[in-house]
Design a protein around this motif. Structure first.
Motif, mmCIF file in Angstrom:
data_model
loop_
_atom_site.group_PDB
_atom_site.id
_atom_site.type_symbol
_atom_site.label_atom_id
_atom_site.label_comp_id
_atom_site.label_asym_id
_atom_site.label_seq_id
_atom_site.Cartn_x
_atom_site.Cartn_y
_atom_site.Cartn_z
ATOM 1 N N THR A 152 -2.684 3.276 -2.943
ATOM 2 C CA THR A 152 -2.849 2.779 -1.585
ATOM 3 C C THR A 152 -2.032 1.504 -1.406
ATOM 4 O OG1 THR A 152 -4.738 1.424 -2.204
ATOM 5 C CG2 THR A 152 -5.199 3.715 -1.516
ATOM 6 N N GLU A 153 -1.871 1.079 -0.179
ATOM 7 C CA GLU A 153 -1.193 -0.186 0.088
ATOM 8 C C GLU A 153 -1.918 -1.335 -0.618
ATOM 9 O OE1 GLU A 153 -1.186 -0.207 4.351
ATOM 10 O OE2 GLU A 153 0.669 0.964 4.463
ATOM 11 N N ALA A 154 -3.238 -1.307 -0.573
ATOM 12 C CA ALA A 154 -4.030 -2.368 -1.210
ATOM 13 C C ALA A 154 -3.847 -2.367 -2.720
ATOM 14 C CB ALA A 154 -5.505 -2.218 -0.846
ATOM 15 N N ALA A 155 -3.834 -1.189 -3.340
ATOM 16 C CA ALA A 155 -3.668 -1.111 -4.793
ATOM 17 C C ALA A 155 -2.296 -1.623 -5.219
ATOM 18 C CB ALA A 155 -3.867 0.325 -5.272
ATOM 19 N N VAL A 156 -1.266 -1.265 -4.465
ATOM 20 C CA VAL A 156 0.083 -1.727 -4.796
ATOM 21 C C VAL A 156 0.198 -3.232 -4.554
ATOM 22 C CG1 VAL A 156 2.529 -1.507 -4.180
ATOM 23 C CG2 VAL A 156 1.121 0.540 -4.469
ATOM 24 N N ALA A 157 -0.396 -3.728 -3.484
ATOM 25 C CA ALA A 157 -0.374 -5.170 -3.223
ATOM 26 C C ALA A 157 -1.056 -5.931 -4.362
ATOM 27 C CB ALA A 157 -1.052 -5.473 -1.890
ATOM 28 N N ARG A 158 -2.172 -5.421 -4.873
ATOM 29 C CA ARG A 158 -2.860 -6.062 -6.012
ATOM 30 C C ARG A 158 -1.966 -6.061 -7.248
ATOM 31 N NH1 ARG A 158 -7.241 -3.268 -4.038
ATOM 32 N NH2 ARG A 158 -6.955 -1.603 -5.538
ATOM 33 N N HIS A 159 -1.293 -4.942 -7.489
ATOM 34 C CA HIS A 159 -0.442 -4.824 -8.674
ATOM 35 C C HIS A 159 0.740 -5.795 -8.612
ATOM 36 C CE1 HIS A 159 0.658 -2.753 -12.322
ATOM 37 N NE2 HIS A 159 1.870 -2.511 -11.870
ATOM 38 N N PHE A 160 1.209 -6.087 -7.407
ATOM 39 C CA PHE A 160 2.336 -6.997 -7.212
ATOM 40 C C PHE A 160 1.901 -8.385 -6.756
ATOM 41 C CE2 PHE A 160 4.636 -3.012 -7.239
ATOM 42 C CZ PHE A 160 5.805 -3.351 -7.910
ATOM 43 N N ALA A 161 0.635 -8.719 -6.906
ATOM 44 C CA ALA A 161 0.115 -10.004 -6.417
ATOM 45 C C ALA A 161 0.905 -11.185 -6.976
ATOM 46 C CB ALA A 161 -1.358 -10.142 -6.759
ATOM 47 N N HIS A 162 1.381 -11.080 -8.207
ATOM 48 C CA HIS A 162 2.156 -12.172 -8.819
ATOM 49 C C HIS A 162 3.488 -12.410 -8.099
ATOM 50 C CE1 HIS A 162 3.912 -8.594 -10.589
ATOM 51 N NE2 HIS A 162 4.952 -9.336 -10.964
ATOM 52 N N ARG A 163 3.984 -11.411 -7.342
ATOM 53 C CA ARG A 163 5.230 -11.550 -6.577
ATOM 54 C C ARG A 163 4.966 -12.037 -5.152
ATOM 55 N NH1 ARG A 163 9.600 -11.856 -9.355
ATOM 56 N NH2 ARG A 163 10.611 -11.488 -7.372
ATOM 57 N N LEU A 164 3.696 -12.157 -4.786
ATOM 58 C CA LEU A 164 3.269 -12.670 -3.477
ATOM 59 C C LEU A 164 3.862 -11.921 -2.281
ATOM 60 C CD1 LEU A 164 3.546 -16.484 -4.310
ATOM 61 C CD2 LEU A 164 1.504 -15.033 -4.453
ATOM 62 N N PRO A 165 3.712 -10.602 -2.242
ATOM 63 C CA PRO A 165 4.240 -9.877 -1.080
ATOM 64 C C PRO A 165 3.499 -10.303 0.188
ATOM 65 C CG PRO A 165 2.832 -8.430 -2.372
ATOM 66 C CD PRO A 165 2.986 -9.713 -3.151
ATOM 67 N N SER A 166 4.248 -10.495 1.273
ATOM 68 C CA SER A 166 3.600 -10.847 2.536
ATOM 69 C C SER A 166 3.041 -9.597 3.225
ATOM 70 C CB SER A 166 4.574 -11.565 3.464
ATOM 71 O OG SER A 166 5.656 -10.727 3.798
ATOM 72 N N ARG A 167 3.580 -8.436 2.880
ATOM 73 C CA ARG A 167 3.091 -7.176 3.435
ATOM 74 C C ARG A 167 3.532 -6.036 2.537
ATOM 75 N NH1 ARG A 167 4.974 -4.855 9.254
ATOM 76 N NH2 ARG A 167 6.974 -5.088 8.229
ATOM 77 N N VAL A 168 2.663 -5.028 2.408
ATOM 78 C CA VAL A 168 2.988 -3.793 1.692
ATOM 79 C C VAL A 168 2.691 -2.635 2.640
ATOM 80 C CG1 VAL A 168 2.410 -2.287 -0.256
ATOM 81 C CG2 VAL A 168 2.473 -4.766 -0.581
ATOM 82 N N GLN A 169 3.667 -1.774 2.835
ATOM 83 C CA GLN A 169 3.495 -0.582 3.673
ATOM 84 C C GLN A 169 3.766 0.654 2.828
ATOM 85 O OE1 GLN A 169 5.912 -0.653 7.245
ATOM 86 N NE2 GLN A 169 5.817 -2.759 7.341
ATOM 87 N N ARG A 170 3.009 1.712 3.106
ATOM 88 C CA ARG A 170 3.238 2.990 2.422
ATOM 89 C C ARG A 170 3.646 4.027 3.456
ATOM 90 N NH1 ARG A 170 -1.489 6.461 -0.465
ATOM 91 N NH2 ARG A 170 -1.974 6.931 1.703
ATOM 92 N N PHE A 171 4.708 4.767 3.132
ATOM 93 C CA PHE A 171 5.163 5.865 3.959
ATOM 94 C C PHE A 171 5.062 7.135 3.130
ATOM 95 C CE2 PHE A 171 7.129 1.995 5.414
ATOM 96 C CZ PHE A 171 6.906 2.047 6.791
#
Length: 124
Positions: A45-64
């Motif tokens: 999910t977008e949330a799971a990927v955002a958590r996995h990349f939390a160290h990179r501080l993404p401002s937004r994660v979108q899934r298509f």
């Protein structure tokens, strides 16, 4: 009756490609087999990927979602330290980010284990 599952790194169930544009990275995840796609769709999910990349501080994660290709594309904003021309890191294009995502642990029904790529592990 509970279905038995195994936990494997995502690369056992899918492969990936990465691209970049400025400070944005997009990562495609393509299931090795169509039957693995719904399992991955539920977990990546977008949330799971955002958590996995939390160290990179993404401002937004979108899934298509790309169901006919058994794939999905994630767009992560602000993860490349400014992009190719501004970043001081060694991977200014973010090519290694797909490998980071492919290391994410996923749970796969044991019945789908024969569809996984790579060598068998002790998890089986």
């Amino acid at each position: 009756m509970k279905t038995s599952v195994i936990t494997v790194p995502l690369y056992r169930a899918a492969h990936g490609r990465t691209g970049d544009k400025g400070n944005r990275s997009n990562i495609s995840v393509i299931a090795w087999h169509p039957d693995l796609y719904p399992v991955l769709l539920a977990q990546l999910t977008e949330a799971a990927v955002a958590r996995h990349f939390a160290h990179r501080l993404p401002s937004r994660v979108q899934r298509f979602e790309l169901p006919l290709l058994h794939a999905m594309n994630f767009v992560l904003d602000d993860v490349l330290d400014g992009g190719v021309n501004d970043a001081l890191n060694l991977d200014t294009h973010g090519k290694a980010l797909s490998y980071w995502l492919l290391d994410l642990p996923v749970e796969i029904p044991a019945s789908l284990a024969p569809l996984l790529a790579g060598p068998a592990t002790a998890d089986f």
